[in-house]
Design an enzyme around this catalytic site. Sequence first.
Site, PDB file in Angstrom:
ATOM      1  N   GLN A   1     -42.357 100.192 108.565  1.00  0.00           N
ATOM      2  CA  GLN A   1     -42.429 101.118 109.683  1.00  0.00           C
ATOM      3  C   GLN A   1     -43.847 101.133 110.238  1.00  0.00           C
ATOM      4  OE1 GLN A   1     -41.806 105.842 110.670  1.00  0.00           O
ATOM      5  NE2 GLN A   1     -42.510 105.220 108.679  1.00  0.00           N
TER       6      GLN A   1
ATOM      7  N   TYR B   1     -38.039 120.211  96.000  1.00  0.00           N
ATOM      8  CA  TYR B   1     -37.395 119.080  96.694  1.00  0.00           C
ATOM      9  C   TYR B   1     -36.583 119.562  97.895  1.00  0.00           C
ATOM     10  CZ  TYR B   1     -38.994 115.518  93.562  1.00  0.00           C
ATOM     11  OH  TYR B   1     -39.802 114.651  92.889  1.00  0.00           O
TER      12      TYR B   1
ATOM     13  N   THR C   1     -45.720 107.297  93.733  1.00  0.00           N
ATOM     14  CA  THR C   1     -45.758 106.490  94.960  1.00  0.00           C
ATOM     15  C   THR C   1     -46.304 107.352  96.102  1.00  0.00           C
ATOM     16  OG1 THR C   1     -43.550 107.168  95.601  1.00  0.00           O
ATOM     17  CG2 THR C   1     -43.705 105.191  94.233  1.00  0.00           C
TER      18      THR C   1
ATOM     19  N   SER D   1     -44.653 100.881  95.606  1.00  0.00           N
ATOM     20  CA  SER D   1     -43.340 101.245  96.162  1.00  0.00           C
ATOM     21  C   SER D   1     -42.207 100.751  95.274  1.00  0.00           C
ATOM     22  CB  SER D   1     -43.161 100.605  97.550  1.00  0.00           C
ATOM     23  OG  SER D   1     -44.095 101.109  98.462  1.00  0.00           O
TER      24      SER D   1
ATOM     25  N   GLY E   1     -38.660  99.372 102.978  1.00  0.00           N
ATOM     26  CA  GLY E   1     -39.373 100.493 102.360  1.00  0.00           C
ATOM     27  C   GLY E   1     -40.556 100.130 101.485  1.00  0.00           C
TER      28      GLY E   1
ATOM     29  N   LYS F   1     -30.504 113.699  99.717  1.00  0.00           N
ATOM     30  CA  LYS F   1     -30.104 112.746  98.670  1.00  0.00           C
ATOM     31  C   LYS F   1     -28.634 112.955  98.280  1.00  0.00           C
ATOM     32  CE  LYS F   1     -33.942 110.390  97.932  1.00  0.00           C
ATOM     33  NZ  LYS F   1     -34.059 109.053  98.557  1.00  0.00           N
TER      34      LYS F   1
HETATM   35  P1  NAP Z   1     -42.959 104.779  99.217  1.00  0.00           P
HETATM   36  O1  NAP Z   1     -43.634 103.647  98.568  1.00  0.00           O
HETATM   37  O2  NAP Z   1     -43.812 105.753  99.976  1.00  0.00           O
HETATM   38  O3  NAP Z   1     -41.785 104.228 100.127  1.00  0.00           O
HETATM   39  C1  NAP Z   1     -41.140 105.045 101.091  1.00  0.00           C
HETATM   40  C2  NAP Z   1     -40.923 104.190 102.292  1.00  0.00           C
HETATM   41  O4  NAP Z   1     -40.123 104.856 103.271  1.00  0.00           O
HETATM   42  C3  NAP Z   1     -42.235 103.828 102.992  1.00  0.00           C
HETATM   43  O5  NAP Z   1     -42.292 102.439 103.173  1.00  0.00           O
HETATM   44  C4  NAP Z   1     -42.091 104.563 104.310  1.00  0.00           C
HETATM   45  O6  NAP Z   1     -42.836 103.988 105.350  1.00  0.00           O
HETATM   46  C5  NAP Z   1     -40.608 104.429 104.529  1.00  0.00           C
HETATM   47  N1  NAP Z   1     -40.151 105.235 105.654  1.00  0.00           N
HETATM   48  C6  NAP Z   1     -40.297 106.572 105.867  1.00  0.00           C
HETATM   49  N2  NAP Z   1     -39.799 106.899 107.067  1.00  0.00           N
HETATM   50  C7  NAP Z   1     -39.310 105.751 107.614  1.00  0.00           C
HETATM   51  C8  NAP Z   1     -38.684 105.433 108.851  1.00  0.00           C
HETATM   52  N3  NAP Z   1     -38.442 106.366 109.793  1.00  0.00           N
HETATM   53  N4  NAP Z   1     -38.327 104.139 109.084  1.00  0.00           N
HETATM   54  C9  NAP Z   1     -38.575 103.176 108.189  1.00  0.00           C
HETATM   55  N5  NAP Z   1     -39.161 103.407 106.992  1.00  0.00           N
HETATM   56  C10 NAP Z   1     -39.533 104.693 106.724  1.00  0.00           C
HETATM   57  O7  NAP Z   1     -42.186 105.684  98.138  1.00  0.00           O
HETATM   58  P2  NAP Z   1     -41.050 105.369  97.052  1.00  0.00           P
HETATM   59  O8  NAP Z   1     -41.188 106.458  96.050  1.00  0.00           O
HETATM   60  O9  NAP Z   1     -41.088 103.956  96.637  1.00  0.00           O
HETATM   61  O10 NAP Z   1     -39.718 105.664  97.879  1.00  0.00           O
HETATM   62  C11 NAP Z   1     -38.637 104.754  97.951  1.00  0.00           C
HETATM   63  C12 NAP Z   1     -37.322 105.482  97.720  1.00  0.00           C
HETATM   64  O11 NAP Z   1     -37.272 105.895  96.354  1.00  0.00           O
HETATM   65  C13 NAP Z   1     -37.132 106.750  98.561  1.00  0.00           C
HETATM   66  O12 NAP Z   1     -35.779 106.837  98.971  1.00  0.00           O
HETATM   67  C14 NAP Z   1     -37.439 107.859  97.557  1.00  0.00           C
HETATM   68  O13 NAP Z   1     -36.817 109.078  97.888  1.00  0.00           O
HETATM   69  C15 NAP Z   1     -36.837 107.223  96.310  1.00  0.00           C
HETATM   70  N6  NAP Z   1     -37.226 107.832  95.038  1.00  0.00           N
HETATM   71  C16 NAP Z   1     -38.538 107.969  94.717  1.00  0.00           C
HETATM   72  C17 NAP Z   1     -38.893 108.547  93.508  1.00  0.00           C
HETATM   73  C18 NAP Z   1     -40.346 108.769  93.151  1.00  0.00           C
HETATM   74  O14 NAP Z   1     -40.635 109.598  92.273  1.00  0.00           O
HETATM   75  N7  NAP Z   1     -41.267 108.035  93.738  1.00  0.00           N
HETATM   76  C19 NAP Z   1     -37.900 108.974  92.606  1.00  0.00           C
HETATM   77  C20 NAP Z   1     -36.560 108.794  92.955  1.00  0.00           C
HETATM   78  C21 NAP Z   1     -36.239 108.214  94.175  1.00  0.00           C
HETATM   79  P3  NAP Z   1     -44.188 104.771 105.781  1.00  0.00           P
HETATM   80  O15 NAP Z   1     -45.129 104.636 104.633  1.00  0.00           O
HETATM   81  O16 NAP Z   1     -44.626 104.083 107.003  1.00  0.00           O
HETATM   82  O17 NAP Z   1     -43.811 106.207 106.047  1.00  0.00           O
END
Ligand code: NAP
Length: 264
Positions: free
Chosen positions: A42, A156, A194, A21, A15, A163
């Site tokens: 991905q 959301y 992000t 990220s 991810g 989630k």
């Molecule tokens: P991010 O940097 O955009 O990371 C999300 C990742 O998920 C990206 O690398 C994306 O790849 C990947 N992804 C999406 N669909 C996929 C698939 N089919 N196969 C493989 N990879 C896939 O955002 P992030 O905020 O760090 O997210 C990481 C986690 O933290 C997520 O579970 C998110 O829900 C969680 N989270 C985020 C926050 C926040 O506020 N940012 C808060 C709480 C929890 P692509 O870019 O290629 O789509």
Amino acid sequence: MYTIDLTGKTGLVMGVANQRSLAWAIAQPLARAGATLAYSYQGDRLRPTLEELTADQDALLVPCDVTDDDELDALFAAVRERFGRLDYLVHALAFAPQETFERPFLETERDHWRLAMDISAYSLVATTRRAAPLMQDGGSVLTLSYLAAERVVPHYNLMGVAKAALEASVRYLAYDLGPQRVRVNALSAGPARTIAARSIAGFGDMYGEAGRQSMLRRNIETDEVGSFGFALLVDELSGGLTGETVYVDAGFHAIGMFIPEHHR
Ligand code: NAP
């Protein structure tokens, strides 16, 4: 000073899209402590970014779209071939179609439900299932969640429900893998800027409010997700913890009522 040496340990980080990220925030302390890491991404467009970020690591980079079983099999075969074992799995990915953040939850469509659940929740089962045979000396799985799993957070919608499924999956996976000394936990992070967060309608306003209203009166730093994610993975720091969702959100989740600043 208390230091953790992870030399000889291996991890798979899923991810990382860029330097913001949450997966990258967790990967960095693991790498600094000496762990050897594999990263999955991905699609080819992300590979150059990963190559740049991991230039100083002897990292294995493997493409994997988590909706594709063949790609999942190929990812874990590559990890097995390079490392022969696995200690840590970082699952930090999620997806729900843009419309689901913009329309009322009531209007959720079946195809959107399937896709969001598949990528955001089932993928933890699919990856943990493949990681477990490689965790011969025990191990640790960490996923990322958000408060919308258990409270209504406007916009959301489907992602909140996904989630909730993810957090329930953490408990069942932890139960299944406990005898094998594999721990499974979720870190529920406060809002962080992000790429994934950008698809959420009104995210900027919510980010500001979370910062103003949380107990610490600020937003979290991604480094704080990184250091606590590290702690949740490493037995020396959290060996007795499994099946749990732990918040790194500046205390926001525990407040029962928000009142205007001048009444605080
Ligand atoms: P991010 O940097 O955009 O990371 C999300 C990742 O998920 C990206 O690398 C994306 O790849 C990947 N992804 C999406 N669909 C996929 C698939 N089919 N196969 C493989 N990879 C896939 O955002 P992030 O905020 O760090 O997210 C990481 C986690 O933290 C997520 O579970 C998110 O829900 C969680 N989270 C985020 C926050 C926040 O506020 N940012 C808060 C709480 C929890 P692509 O870019 O290629 O789509």
